[in-house]
Design an enzyme around this catalytic site. Structure first.
Site, short mmCIF file in Angstrom:
data_model
loop_
_atom_site.label_atom_id
_atom_site.label_comp_id
_atom_site.label_asym_id
_atom_site.label_seq_id
_atom_site.Cartn_x
_atom_site.Cartn_y
_atom_site.Cartn_z
N GLU A 45 0.84 -0.95 -0.27
CA GLU A 45 -0.42 -0.06 -0.37
C GLU A 45 1.05 1.69 -0.20
O GLU A 45 2.39 1.30 0.48
CB GLU A 45 -0.97 0.26 1.12
N CYS A 237 -6.92 0.74 3.19
CA CYS A 237 -7.61 1.90 2.50
C CYS A 237 -7.45 3.03 1.38
O CYS A 237 -8.05 3.81 1.36
CB CYS A 237 -7.39 2.56 4.31
N ASN A 370 -12.51 -3.90 0.96
CA ASN A 370 -11.15 -3.16 1.48
C ASN A 370 -11.52 -4.01 2.99
O ASN A 370 -11.57 -5.18 3.76
CB ASN A 370 -10.24 -2.52 2.17
N GLU A 371 -11.85 -2.99 3.76
CA GLU A 371 -12.41 -3.40 5.05
C GLU A 371 -13.38 -2.33 5.50
O GLU A 371 -13.98 -1.42 5.65
CB GLU A 371 -11.01 -2.45 6.45
O1 AHR Z 1 -2.26 -1.77 6.70
C1 AHR Z 1 -2.12 -0.22 6.74
C2 AHR Z 1 -3.95 0.00 6.99
O2 AHR Z 1 -4.81 -1.16 8.04
C3 AHR Z 1 -4.83 -0.45 6.01
O3 AHR Z 1 -5.12 0.68 4.79
C4 AHR Z 1 -6.21 -0.73 6.19
O4 AHR Z 1 -6.65 -1.52 5.57
C5 AHR Z 1 -5.96 -1.43 7.60
O5 AHR Z 1 -6.88 -0.97 8.12
#
Ligand code: AHR
Length: 645
Positions: A45, A237, A370-371
């Site tokens: 990321e 994120c 993602n989340e």
């Molecule tokens: O790894 C950091 C963050 O943690 C990522 O962007 C997210 O998926 C999680 O909340």
């Protein structure tokens, strides 16, 4: 008399401690399950300046003058410099600068780039300076680029002649006379008159695989050295964005780099104490480059796309696209599959071919969301699943179980994922040392028939301070014995986050830390690497008194066989403060060898690797003599050992 009795008990106690042996049975003829060959991967990321300012080797920040509302961020100007946004060569990055020297050259005109917390250069290395320019003058105009170090010493200079009213690309090589991590780049107009400049760039000549739009060699090499089975990108994120407009849109990240529209980074103002208003995504490292890296690393590409939700951690500001407008997002997913796997004559496959890769990338996985949590995610996901299954039934779809490792949302999301029949469910856990140790049994009782687990983001967060210390690495190693034992349930696993710039991070801990010149691999890196390099092909039942070793007296163990290499591999973690004496009996193992290789990772619990002391904790190898297939191992207190036989 009392004293004699005391000595007697001390003797008895120490005798029993040092001679307690743990008889461990490893059943070599009946593997319990096979192991996915891509099981241990990486999660990338652009957080902590991991892409721009990190893996992506561009040294100029805001090269196209398109940082939102701040076209000159990262630059200091002198003389007559103005920002323009009409008539530039790149419609999706419209800003450029006009440099004018009106009367004389005394004060000069130019602009200085600060790089990403400075520009790191190495003595004797070449750097490719390039830019686009036009000039309305009827003469050739001189542009100079000079690197200046943090003490104001000249490091290297180049002059380039610019001519003509049409935008053209110019470039030249600049050699660094000395090394410095915090240089600046001064770009100046050396002639009287006017010149327009755009996309001012500086790359090391040496990049990973010598690519022009390349990656930092040392960082890419460190990733390759993990032998990642899969490569998840681009986040996190960042996929979701601060809002829907700033979500990651892969279509903006392909084609000529100059015309990939700059986007703000999700991590620029997330944390008040870690405010980085200068954090943007140039998309120079875009989806094509990600796929290319996957190929370099022999990793399965695992892209993640927005499901129509902006980041839900933006409490009160989160956005969800109306369901009747979701088709554009679903099309992004379908088009991505065509971009990755379609023929060179298909609409999106053609773009891939034009970018230099006519052959498909053979993407197998696609994650949607993602989340995400709440009552709508599964409804949105269902719409994706239906259309992807119909058009591309071979694609493995990954859904999510939210940001928590357990709890109400997790309990709600898993059954929803099962009823949608996604192939894998992404689980995330940033948890304490105790949590990780207890979680060594997490998957022992998971449903064997449902979707598989993608342990997509995990890291042990020590307390009171989160650190990449040996304690966290050991806890992760213990946890991974349980992951390995349950390889029929857990198909993919990755630590998170992967990269962090020591001067510009938002999240801690991280697998690899770097500055502008160097990097350091954390002990957590070595744990991941040992699991990945010694993953084997099949799991062997490994038990102590009939039970898996998952924390009895602080011991955790799992074993695999590598059928291709003819090896038995045993991983043992001892979290206790005393040495443990283990005897592994290889049941029904016919081959007998005289030696085994032992690789161990051992340090004080609070020890860390740092940029100045990068090899404080590294795996050490030794050879052990073996008799009668009895592997007798003394496992030091608080250590991780991999035995290869
Ligand atoms: O790894 C950091 C963050 O943690 C990522 O962007 C997210 O998926 C999680 O909340």
């Amino acid at each position: 008399m009392k004293k004699t009795l005391f000595i007697f008990w001390v003797f008895i106690l120490s005798f029993s401690t040092s001679f307690a042996q743990y008889e461990v049975q490893v059943e070599t003829k009946k593997p319990t399950t096979n192991i996915q060959s891509d099981m241990y991967g990486i999660f990338f990321e652009d957080i902590n300046f991991g892409a721009d300012g990190g893996l992506y080797a561009e040294l100029v920040k805001n090269r196209s003058f398109d940082f939102t509302n701040s076209p000159l961020m990262g630059w200091n100007t002198y003389g007559l410099v103005s920002v323009q946004n009409q008539g530039g060569p790149f419609d999706r990055n419209p800003h450029y600068v006009k440099l004018t020297n009106k009367y004389e050259l005394l004060t000069g005109t130019g602009l200085i780039n600060e790089g990403f917390k400075g520009i790191g250069v190495k003595e004797g290395e070449n750097y490719r300076f390039s830019f686009y320019a036009r000039s309305k003058e009827n003469k050739s105009m001189k542009i100079a680029a000079e690197l200046i170090d943090s003490k104001n010493n000249p490091v290297g200079k180049i002059e380039v002649e610019v001519y003509g009213k049409e935008w053209k690309k110019y470039q030249g090589l600049l050699t660094a006379k000395l090394s410095d991590a915090h240089c600046q780049l001064n770009v100046s107009l050396q002639s009287l008159g006017e010149v327009d400049l755009e996309h001012i760039s500086l790359f090391p000549s040496k990049t990973w695989k010598s690519r022009e739009n390349g990656m930092r060699e040392d960082i890419a090499q460190a990733l390759a050295d993990l032998k990642p089975g899969f490569f998840r990108f681009p986040g996190g994120c960042i996929v979701e964005g601060n809002n829907l407009a700033t979500r990651y849109q892969w279509k903006n990240t392909i084609g000529p780099v100059e015309n990939r529209p700059v986007n703000e980074n999700r991590w620029n103002y997330e944390f008040k104490h870690k405010f980085f208003p200068d954090y943007f995504q140039s998309y120079g490292l875009g989806f094509f480059e990600y796929f290319e890296l996957c190929e370099d690393f022999s990793s399965e590409p695992l892209p993640v796309l927005s499901c129509g939700f902006s980041c839900q951690f933006q409490k009160g500001r989160e956005e969800i696209v109306p369901l009747d407008s979701l088709q554009a997002y679903i099309d992004d997913a379908l088009d991505l599959i065509e971009f990755a796997n379609g023929s060179a004559s298909s609409r999106w496959g053609k773009i891939r071919a034009e970018m230099g890769h006519p052959a498909p990338f053979n993407m197998k996985y696609l994650a949607i969301g993602n989340e995400q949590w709440g009552p709508l995610y599964h409804i949105y996901l269902e719409a994706f699943v239906k259309q992807i299954r119909k058009k591309y039934p071979e694609i493995k779809i990954i859904g999510g179980s939210g940001p928590d490792s357990e709890g109400a949302e997790f309990e709600r999301l898993w059954p929803q994922m099962k009823s949608l029949k996604v192939d894998l469910v992404d689980e995330h856990f940033y948890r304490s040392t105790d949590w990780f140790l207890n979680a060594a049994t997490r998957y022992d009782n998971y449903d064997r028939k449902g979707p598989k687990v993608f342990a997509g983001e995990y890291a042990c967060h020590t307390s009171p301070v989160k650190k990449n210390n040996f304690e966290s690495a050991l806890a992760e190693a213990a946890f991974l014995t349980g992951v390995e034992r349950n390889a029929d349930v857990v198909h993919l696993a990755a630590y998170a986050p992967l990269l962090a710039h020591v001067d510009a991070w938002q999240w801690n801990p991280n697998l690899i830390w770097f500055d502008n010149m160097r990097l350091v691999k954390s002990p957590n890196y070595y744990v991941q690497q040992l699991y990945s390099h010694y993953m084997g092909t099949d799991v062997l039942k490994t038990s102590l008194k009939g039970k898996p070793l998952a924390g009895q007296d602080g011991i955790y163990a799992s074993s695999v066989i590598d059928k291709n290499k003819g090896q038995i591999i045993i991983k043992v973690v001892n979290t206790s403060t005393s040495e443990k004496d283990l005897v592994f009996s290889l049941i029904d193992y016919k081959q007998s060898k005289s030696q085994a290789k032992i690789i161990s990772l051992k340090a004080e619990m609070d020890a860390e690797n740092t940029l100045d002391n990068p090899f404080a904790i590294v795996p050490k190898e030794e050879i052990l003599s073996i008799k009668d297939n009895k592997l007798n191992l003394k496992i030091e207190a608080q250590s991780f050992v991999v035995l290869v036989y």
